[in-house]
Write an enzyme that holds these catalytic residues in place. Structure first.
Site, PDB file in Angstrom:
ATOM      1  N   CYS A   1     -57.809 -19.673   7.725  1.00 32.66           N
ATOM      2  CA  CYS A   1     -57.380 -18.278   7.561  1.00 32.66           C
ATOM      3  C   CYS A   1     -57.438 -17.846   6.097  1.00 32.66           C
ATOM      4  O   CYS A   1     -56.417 -17.583   5.450  1.00 32.66           O
ATOM      5  CB  CYS A   1     -55.980 -18.096   8.126  1.00 32.66           C
ATOM      6  SG  CYS A   1     -55.927 -18.236   9.918  1.00 32.66           S
ATOM      7  N   GLU A   2     -58.633 -17.815   5.572  1.00 36.60           N
ATOM      8  CA  GLU A   2     -58.920 -17.338   4.218  1.00 36.60           C
ATOM      9  C   GLU A   2     -60.296 -16.686   4.235  1.00 36.60           C
ATOM     10  O   GLU A   2     -61.229 -17.217   4.842  1.00 36.60           O
ATOM     11  CB  GLU A   2     -58.947 -18.497   3.208  1.00 36.60           C
ATOM     12  CG  GLU A   2     -57.656 -19.256   3.030  1.00 36.60           C
ATOM     13  CD  GLU A   2     -56.639 -18.504   2.184  1.00 36.60           C
ATOM     14  OE1 GLU A   2     -56.999 -17.470   1.579  1.00 36.60           O
ATOM     15  OE2 GLU A   2     -55.482 -18.958   2.132  1.00 36.60           O
TER      16      GLU A   2
ATOM     17  N   GLY B   1     -73.532 -36.001 -15.643  1.00 32.88           N
ATOM     18  CA  GLY B   1     -73.880 -34.598 -15.612  1.00 32.88           C
ATOM     19  C   GLY B   1     -75.255 -34.235 -15.113  1.00 32.88           C
ATOM     20  O   GLY B   1     -75.521 -33.057 -14.861  1.00 32.88           O
TER      21      GLY B   1
ATOM     22  N   PRO C   1     -72.981 -41.268 -14.416  1.00 30.00           N
ATOM     23  CA  PRO C   1     -73.490 -40.352 -13.385  1.00 30.00           C
ATOM     24  C   PRO C   1     -72.647 -40.409 -12.123  1.00 30.00           C
ATOM     25  O   PRO C   1     -72.174 -41.467 -11.715  1.00 30.00           O
ATOM     26  CB  PRO C   1     -74.900 -40.889 -13.123  1.00 30.00           C
ATOM     27  CG  PRO C   1     -74.802 -42.353 -13.427  1.00 30.00           C
ATOM     28  CD  PRO C   1     -73.842 -42.456 -14.582  1.00 30.00           C
ATOM     29  N   GLY C   2     -72.466 -39.267 -11.509  1.00 31.88           N
ATOM     30  CA  GLY C   2     -71.777 -39.201 -10.221  1.00 31.88           C
ATOM     31  C   GLY C   2     -72.643 -38.502  -9.202  1.00 31.88           C
ATOM     32  O   GLY C   2     -73.261 -39.115  -8.339  1.00 31.88           O
ATOM     33  N   ARG C   3     -72.748 -37.181  -9.353  1.00 28.58           N
ATOM     34  CA  ARG C   3     -73.500 -36.356  -8.407  1.00 28.58           C
ATOM     35  C   ARG C   3     -74.928 -36.856  -8.224  1.00 28.58           C
ATOM     36  O   ARG C   3     -75.445 -36.888  -7.107  1.00 28.58           O
ATOM     37  CB  ARG C   3     -73.502 -34.917  -8.932  1.00 28.58           C
ATOM     38  CG  ARG C   3     -74.149 -33.900  -8.007  1.00 28.58           C
ATOM     39  CD  ARG C   3     -74.395 -32.589  -8.747  1.00 28.58           C
ATOM     40  NE  ARG C   3     -73.273 -32.183  -9.552  1.00 28.58           N
ATOM     41  CZ  ARG C   3     -72.352 -31.301  -9.179  1.00 28.58           C
ATOM     42  NH1 ARG C   3     -72.437 -30.741  -7.994  1.00 28.58           N
ATOM     43  NH2 ARG C   3     -71.367 -30.974  -9.986  1.00 28.58           N
TER      44      ARG C   3
ATOM     45  N   TYR D   1     -66.826 -22.920  -6.212  1.00 26.47           N
ATOM     46  CA  TYR D   1     -67.875 -22.726  -7.204  1.00 26.47           C
ATOM     47  C   TYR D   1     -68.921 -21.690  -6.795  1.00 26.47           C
ATOM     48  O   TYR D   1     -69.901 -21.522  -7.522  1.00 26.47           O
ATOM     49  CB  TYR D   1     -68.635 -24.046  -7.439  1.00 26.47           C
ATOM     50  CG  TYR D   1     -67.807 -25.219  -7.855  1.00 26.47           C
ATOM     51  CD1 TYR D   1     -66.981 -25.174  -8.976  1.00 26.47           C
ATOM     52  CD2 TYR D   1     -67.852 -26.418  -7.139  1.00 26.47           C
ATOM     53  CE1 TYR D   1     -66.229 -26.266  -9.362  1.00 26.47           C
ATOM     54  CE2 TYR D   1     -67.112 -27.517  -7.520  1.00 26.47           C
ATOM     55  CZ  TYR D   1     -66.303 -27.435  -8.635  1.00 26.47           C
ATOM     56  OH  TYR D   1     -65.575 -28.531  -9.024  1.00 26.47           O
TER      57      TYR D   1
ATOM     58  N   TYR E   1     -68.616 -34.525  -4.315  1.00 26.63           N
ATOM     59  CA  TYR E   1     -67.570 -33.504  -4.434  1.00 26.63           C
ATOM     60  C   TYR E   1     -67.387 -32.739  -3.126  1.00 26.63           C
ATOM     61  O   TYR E   1     -67.192 -31.533  -3.119  1.00 26.63           O
ATOM     62  CB  TYR E   1     -67.894 -32.543  -5.588  1.00 26.63           C
ATOM     63  CG  TYR E   1     -68.053 -33.262  -6.896  1.00 26.63           C
ATOM     64  CD1 TYR E   1     -66.950 -33.808  -7.537  1.00 26.63           C
ATOM     65  CD2 TYR E   1     -69.306 -33.446  -7.468  1.00 26.63           C
ATOM     66  CE1 TYR E   1     -67.096 -34.501  -8.732  1.00 26.63           C
ATOM     67  CE2 TYR E   1     -69.459 -34.144  -8.650  1.00 26.63           C
ATOM     68  CZ  TYR E   1     -68.343 -34.674  -9.277  1.00 26.63           C
ATOM     69  OH  TYR E   1     -68.486 -35.360 -10.450  1.00 26.63           O
TER      70      TYR E   1
ATOM     71  N   ARG F   1     -66.654 -26.768  -2.090  1.00 24.57           N
ATOM     72  CA  ARG F   1     -67.541 -26.338  -3.152  1.00 24.57           C
ATOM     73  C   ARG F   1     -67.995 -24.870  -3.034  1.00 24.57           C
ATOM     74  O   ARG F   1     -68.001 -24.152  -4.040  1.00 24.57           O
ATOM     75  CB  ARG F   1     -68.767 -27.243  -3.255  1.00 24.57           C
ATOM     76  CG  ARG F   1     -68.439 -28.674  -3.680  1.00 24.57           C
ATOM     77  CD  ARG F   1     -69.685 -29.484  -4.002  1.00 24.57           C
ATOM     78  NE  ARG F   1     -70.295 -29.024  -5.234  1.00 24.57           N
ATOM     79  CZ  ARG F   1     -71.382 -28.281  -5.302  1.00 24.57           C
ATOM     80  NH1 ARG F   1     -72.016 -27.913  -4.182  1.00 24.57           N
ATOM     81  NH2 ARG F   1     -71.864 -27.890  -6.471  1.00 24.57           N
TER      82      ARG F   1
END
Length: 429
Positions: A358-359, A252, A290-292, A332, A386, A328
């Site tokens: 197309c969004e 985190g 830990p990742g990010r 987010y 991510y 992301r």
């Protein structure tokens, strides 16, 4: 060489991506060379940045009993995983597919923890057969199923319960995982009873307590709110005759996307062990996931400006990367810095950086002051976590290639998908 173009504030925290003579480099490789030779969209990672991020944990740990298990959902490219194997990491996995990836690069199964709320029988069997360190169990139903599977295999599954401490991580609601309304973990009020159930099940061996409250934390005080509750629980378990070998605090820790000042692993670990020792629990082994913070600032996404579109309301830079390449921002409302590979002189114009999907949600950045022209290549920063891991084929778009830079060398570590790749496996009636 000297920097001929002022380093933007966003890049100040990304020393492995810097301007030299008005060209943006990854380590010693000019990024425009990669863009022109390999095409865009293109993910580029710095091997040195991965190692430097790992070193912040290794130096903080010193002689302390800590196992760092890389949260591989952040970036599961085999080259990234192999680098962490070389550095001595364990792995935090959330699927049978991630287990297969970890084993494919030579990860030590005894340093793998298996998290996730929806483990299936086949995943449990594969992980038991591999000999993973621990299952982080998230419900009583999962606990009973795991016991049955382990018994069928003539084994006992090592387990910890993921406890939900009802602590606000003060982060984006989609990546906050430690509140009562989140789907993750077992309510702390129920944890003792569920541990007693686990103790009575024949296919299980209780080894730890687990908690993960959220991601992109820039304040470590929520960790300690959770830790106090976990230590109270461990005291209750001691009284019930249940001995715990390790405490898993999850991951985190945040990274710098713009002007954040995230805490260091040392700041976290020093205070964690101070509290463990004060509560008489200094013997516990600690697991971090830990990742990010290990990969986020080690990558950029290169994308080419296709068209510039000006209107009374907004100006748009339409690029060849899209929300299927980098989800992301759409998911987010996330901020990523954007810099040209070769900055131009001239008046700055405020652009929204948007893709061809197309969004209306297909945007990578909004309101960025840039001097750019059609055909320029941009670097979207802090794209190591991510990003490619969440990529899709929406609008029948092939996923990007990935490159690992190592000093003055680079290696294509994932080939760009082709349209034939996307059609393969489908059939008509």
């Amino acid at each position: 060489m000297t920097t001929a173009f002022p380093v933007p504030p966003e890049l100040a925290g990304h020393p492995y991506f810097q301007y030299r003579n008005n060209v943006l480099y990854a380590e010693d490789v000019p990024l425009d060379h990669l863009a022109h030779g390999l095409g865009t969209p293109l993910y580029v990672y710095s091997r040195a940045a991965l190692k430097a991020a790992w070193e912040t944990y290794r130096s903080a740990i010193g002689p302390l009993p800590v196992l760092v298990c890389y949260g591989m959902k952040a970036n599961s490219n085999l080259a990234v995983l192999k680098e962490f194997v070389r550095l001595g990491a364990g792995f935090d996995i959330v699927s049978g597919g991630e287990l297969k990836r970890a084993l494919a690069v030579g990860a030590d199964p005894a340093k793998i923890v298996f998290s996730g709320v929806g483990k299936q029988v086949w995943e449990m069997r594969d992980a038991l057969a591999a000999g993973v360190k621990c299952f982080n169990v998230e419900s009583e139903g999962e606990l009973r199923r795991l016991s049955d599977v382990a018994q069928e295999m003539g084994m006992r599954a090592p387990v910890s319960l993921r406890v939900n401490p009802d602590v606000d991580a003060q982060t984006h609601p989609y990546i906050s995982t430690g509140l009562k309304e989140n789907k993750f973990g077992i309510a702390i009020e129920s944890a003792l009873d569920v541990y007693l159930t686990a103790q009575a099940l024949p296919g299980l061996e209780i080894v730890g307590v687990d908690c993960h409250i959220g991601s992109q934390l820039t304040d470590i005080s929520p960790y300690f709110d959770a830790l106090e509750k976990l230590l109270d629980l461990i005291g209750q378990l001691d009284q019930a005759g249940i001995r715990i070998a390790h405490l898993d605090l999850g991951g985190g820790l945040g990274i710098r996307y713009t002007d954040e000042t995230p805490p260091s692993p040392k700041a976290l670990l020093d205070q964690v062990f101070e509290r463990l020792n004060a509560r008489g629990q200094g013997h516990l082994h600690l697991i971090l996931e830990p990742g990010r913070s290990l990969v986020g600032n080690a990558g950029v996404l290169l994308t080419t400006v296709q068209y510039l579109k000006h209107s009374d309301a907004r100006n748009f830079a339409i690029v060849d990367a899209a929300m299927n390449d980098l989800l992301r921002p759409a998911l987010y409302d996330a901020y990523h810095g954007v810099q040209p590979l070769r900055p131009r002189a001239g008046d700055l114009v405020e652009y929204d950086i948007v893709g061809p999907v197309c969004e209306s949600a297909d945007w990578l950045a909004k309101g960025r002051a840039l001097a750019i022209q059609q055909g320029d290549v941009l670097a979207v920063e802090s794209a190591g976590a991510y990003s490619m891991a969440m990529a899709s084929n929406y609008n029948t778009r092939a996923r990007a290639a990935e490159v690992m830079v190592d000093g003055s060398n680079y290696h294509v570590v994932r080939q760009r998908e082709t349209l034939d790749d996307l059609l393969r496996g489908e059939s008509t009636l």
